[in-house]
Enzyme design. Structure first.
Site, mmCIF file in Angstrom:
data_model
loop_
_atom_site.group_PDB
_atom_site.id
_atom_site.type_symbol
_atom_site.label_atom_id
_atom_site.label_comp_id
_atom_site.label_asym_id
_atom_site.label_seq_id
_atom_site.Cartn_x
_atom_site.Cartn_y
_atom_site.Cartn_z
ATOM 1 N N PRO A 1 46.837 24.454 -35.757
ATOM 2 C CA PRO A 1 47.862 23.401 -35.696
ATOM 3 C C PRO A 1 47.574 22.373 -34.590
ATOM 4 C CG PRO A 1 48.593 25.274 -34.441
ATOM 5 C CD PRO A 1 47.190 25.599 -34.893
ATOM 6 N N ASN B 1 49.848 21.475 -32.143
ATOM 7 C CA ASN B 1 50.638 21.559 -30.897
ATOM 8 C C ASN B 1 49.860 22.201 -29.746
ATOM 9 O OD1 ASN B 1 50.826 24.035 -32.134
ATOM 10 N ND2 ASN B 1 52.992 24.332 -31.694
ATOM 11 N N ARG C 1 41.727 31.003 -29.041
ATOM 12 C CA ARG C 1 42.396 32.295 -29.239
ATOM 13 C C ARG C 1 41.902 32.978 -30.523
ATOM 14 N NH1 ARG C 1 48.878 32.616 -28.730
ATOM 15 N NH2 ARG C 1 48.926 31.962 -30.894
ATOM 16 N N GLU D 1 50.254 33.230 -37.998
ATOM 17 C CA GLU D 1 51.182 33.027 -36.884
ATOM 18 C C GLU D 1 52.027 31.828 -37.297
ATOM 19 O OE1 GLU D 1 53.008 31.579 -34.251
ATOM 20 O OE2 GLU D 1 51.175 31.012 -33.191
ATOM 21 N N CYS E 1 56.080 27.055 -31.268
ATOM 22 C CA CYS E 1 56.747 28.009 -32.163
ATOM 23 C C CYS E 1 57.522 29.062 -31.365
ATOM 24 C CB CYS E 1 55.749 28.649 -33.103
ATOM 25 S SG CYS E 1 54.291 29.181 -32.243
ATOM 26 N N GLU F 1 47.342 38.114 -31.866
ATOM 27 C CA GLU F 1 46.231 37.407 -31.220
ATOM 28 C C GLU F 1 46.288 37.628 -29.721
ATOM 29 O OE1 GLU F 1 46.592 33.319 -32.640
ATOM 30 O OE2 GLU F 1 45.268 33.852 -34.284
HETATM 31 P P1 ADP Z 1 52.962 21.074 -39.550
HETATM 32 O O1 ADP Z 1 53.969 20.681 -40.571
HETATM 33 O O2 ADP Z 1 53.517 21.391 -38.242
HETATM 34 O O3 ADP Z 1 51.801 20.134 -39.473
HETATM 35 P P2 ADP Z 1 51.430 22.780 -41.242
HETATM 36 O O4 ADP Z 1 51.531 24.220 -41.573
HETATM 37 O O5 ADP Z 1 51.680 21.830 -42.357
HETATM 38 O O6 ADP Z 1 52.389 22.500 -40.038
HETATM 39 O O7 ADP Z 1 49.988 22.463 -40.642
HETATM 40 C C1 ADP Z 1 49.260 23.359 -39.869
HETATM 41 C C2 ADP Z 1 47.826 23.335 -40.331
HETATM 42 O O8 ADP Z 1 47.796 23.667 -41.706
HETATM 43 C C3 ADP Z 1 47.135 21.974 -40.204
HETATM 44 O O9 ADP Z 1 45.791 22.195 -39.876
HETATM 45 C C4 ADP Z 1 47.254 21.416 -41.613
HETATM 46 O O10 ADP Z 1 46.257 20.486 -41.940
HETATM 47 C C5 ADP Z 1 47.084 22.666 -42.432
HETATM 48 N N1 ADP Z 1 47.635 22.604 -43.793
HETATM 49 C C6 ADP Z 1 48.771 22.002 -44.212
HETATM 50 N N2 ADP Z 1 48.951 22.228 -45.535
HETATM 51 C C7 ADP Z 1 47.907 22.999 -45.958
HETATM 52 C C8 ADP Z 1 47.522 23.581 -47.219
HETATM 53 N N3 ADP Z 1 48.256 23.428 -48.321
HETATM 54 N N4 ADP Z 1 46.390 24.309 -47.254
HETATM 55 C C9 ADP Z 1 45.647 24.482 -46.150
HETATM 56 N N5 ADP Z 1 45.952 23.968 -44.949
HETATM 57 C C10 ADP Z 1 47.070 23.235 -44.842
#
Ligand code: ADP
Length: 524
Positions: free
Chosen positions: A192, A194, A202, A295, A329, A504
């Site tokens: 993510p 953040n 990690r 996570e 989180c 983790e």
């Molecule tokens: P946020 O809404 O806080 O960005 P997400 O779960 O959407 O949280 O994003 C966290 C990570 O997951 C990022 O690296 C994002 O690009 C990725 N991501 C979001 N949607 C998908 C998906 N459908 N498949 C794989 N990775 C995804």
């Protein structure tokens, strides 16, 4: 040595960056004092390519996408917008590297990780500046994150040498029974925005220490911190193909994710992010029966009992709620305060928020609250506050968008919150403290446990029996008692219920990248 690295970084820089991108980055960083002489600058860690098999590569399609500084809205640079094809290629490279990496000794892996840790420490400030530029968090917090990220590299350099199997008392005199622990294989990771550096180390360092190789997709908003880590890993001597970073826009994230999950080569998925995305990845991993660590989101209760030290509880709220502008989180989400201390707690929290919280650009020394990651995040926080006000919450501080810029929201204090309000039911992910009044311990625990999430939970009490009771009853993976900042490299991090699978960090983190093999030698 420093000079040598310096001139190398200048060469890398001129190879990697078009002049126009460099200029934009300097604009984005122009409030930052330049690096001291002999020290590598933050822009020398800005790579506009992905990192596969030890090489800086473009997307096969040639597509790129822009990354902006969430505070100023200015473009920092661009990175390749990779897709399923690019991901497949990275998986194959990681698989070839695995065949060699798994044969290395624990000590060889440990020494490389140790060197990577040293290099990260040497370049701490410049990595932190890069992190602030792409994520927005105050520079002081960014330095804290780089320390945390480096700490995982160091920890796994140590843990690499502490993976032991077992010798089991045999069931027959002619047999010997053993347990071997072996690296699971190529690990796919999605991280993510953040914690753009710490979430990389990690996960990836646990895998690398165990003898696995990695294909990692960083969040679309914050790829530069991940790529900077690759450069340092390379300089530390990490062999080509052991760590691969595939960058993609939000549009391509699902296809990159699905390629990782569906690949028979990938033996493990590790994800940190939203619960919605985690569930998608879990489903996609089913066809190959992959091991999955997740996570996911939390909805952390923060309970203040009548017996609490109120000053300590307010300070604990400040660190738990407002770090990263409320975008972690483990941030306190629903603050539950017992009726006997409710007025005192709320009044004091309002006072301290006014005194201590300063909204602004992360490079400004006085800033404690940077921007939210993007305008979508601000829209969500604004609608959550509006919902609470409509349903009768009191607004004691803040409550609206900040005039500092498009992505800023004022630190906000809501009182008389009820469990029906969105701020109590959903993960806020913003600088909003939502306070609920309760009467009894049973009521507080019931509200705390009413969520499908179970990541962090906190409570303040000076009653020893209550401390044991509540610590055992809260349905969470991490529990802070009279402490609002509990994450540590040495401690296991992870949730229960829909907050995830696996742990983790700590001595448990490496287990997620190891297979247990039972060997029975007969006929002896
Ligand atoms: P946020 O809404 O806080 O960005 P997400 O779960 O959407 O949280 O994003 C966290 C990570 O997951 C990022 O690296 C994002 O690009 C990725 N991501 C979001 N949607 C998908 C998906 N459908 N498949 C794989 N990775 C995804």
């Amino acid at each position: 040595m420093v000079c040598c690295m310096c001139s190398r970084s200048v060469q890398i820089l001129s190879r990697q960056l078009k002049l126009s991108q460099l200029r934009v980055f300097h604009i984005a960083m122009d409030t930052v004092p330049p690096a001291a002489s002999g020290v590598r600058s933050a822009s020398s860690f800005l790579f506009d390519k992905a990192f596969v098999n030890g090489q800086w590569v473009t997307a096969k399609s040639g597509s790129v996408y822009q990354i902006t500084n969430p505070s100023t809205g200015k473009t920092i640079g661009s990175v390749p917008d990779m897709n399923a094809d690019d991901t497949q290629q990275a998986i194959e490279k990681a698989n070839a590297a695995f065949l060699r990496w798994r044969e290395t000794t624990a000590k060889e892996r440990s020494l490389i990780l140790r060197k990577w840790f040293d290099l990260t420490n040497q370049n701490k400030l410049e990595l932190a500046k890069l992190l602030t530029a792409e994520n927005g968090k105050p520079l002081k917090e960014a330095i804290g994150e780089i320390n945390y990220a480096a700490g995982f590299i160091e920890w796994y350099a140590e843990e690499a040498r502490r993976v032991y199997g077992d010798v089991i008392p045999p069931t027959a005199a002619s047999k010997r029974m053993l347990v071997l622990k072996q690296p699971i294989g190529v690990a796919g990771m999605i991280t993510p925005w953040n914690f753009p550096s710490a979430m990389i180390t990690r996960k990836a360092c646990a895998a690398i220490a165990a003898g696995c190789t990695v294909v990692l997709k960083p969040a679309e908003d914050t790829p530069f911190s991940a790529l900077a880590m690759c450069q340092l890993a390379k300089e530390a001597g990490l062999p080509d193909g052991v760590l691969n970073v595939v960058t993609s826009s939000r549009d391509n994230a699902p296809s990159v994710g699905n390629t990782l999950c569906a690949s028979p080569i990938i033996k493990k998925i590790s994800f940190t992010g939203s619960t919605v995305t985690g569930k998608i990845l879990l489903q996609q991993s089913a066809s190959t029966v992959k091991k999955v660590s997740l996570e996911l989101g939390g909805n952390a209760p923060f309970i203040v009992f009548d017996s609490a030290d109120i000053e300590a509880a307010v300070q604990g709220t400040m660190v738990s709620k407002f770090r990263c502008s409320g975008q972690t989180c483990v941030c306190a989400n629903k603050i539950l305060v017992q009726e006997g201390v409710y007025e005192r707690y709320v009044a004091r929290l309002a006072e301290v928020m006014k005194q201590e919280l300063r909204v602004g650009d992360g490079f400004d020394d006085s800033t404690t609250q940077g921007p939210l990651i993007n305008s979508k995040a601000v829209d969500k926080v604004e609608s959550i506050v509006e919902d609470a006000k409509k349903l009768g919450a009191g607004l004691l501080y803040g409550g609206k968008r900040s005039d500092k810029g498009e992505n800023f929201f004022e630190p906000t204090l809501l009182s008389n919150v009820t469990v029906e309000m969105r701020c109590a039911k959903e993960e806020i992910f913003g600088p909003v403290a939502a306070v609920i009044k309760f009467k009894t311990e049973e009521e507080a625990v019931a509200i705390a446990n009413s969520s499908n999430s179970g990541l962090a939970g906190y409570f303040y009490s000076q009653n020893l029996s209550q401390i044991w009771r509540v610590a055992e009853k809260l349905e969470v993976g991490l529990c802070g008692v009279n402490d609002g900042l509990i994450s540590a490299i040495e401690a296991p991090f992870g949730g229960v219920k829909e907050s995830g699978l696996g742990r983790e960090g700590s001595k448990y983190g490496i287990d997620d990248y190891l297979e247990i093999k039972y060997v029975c030698i007969g006929g002896l």
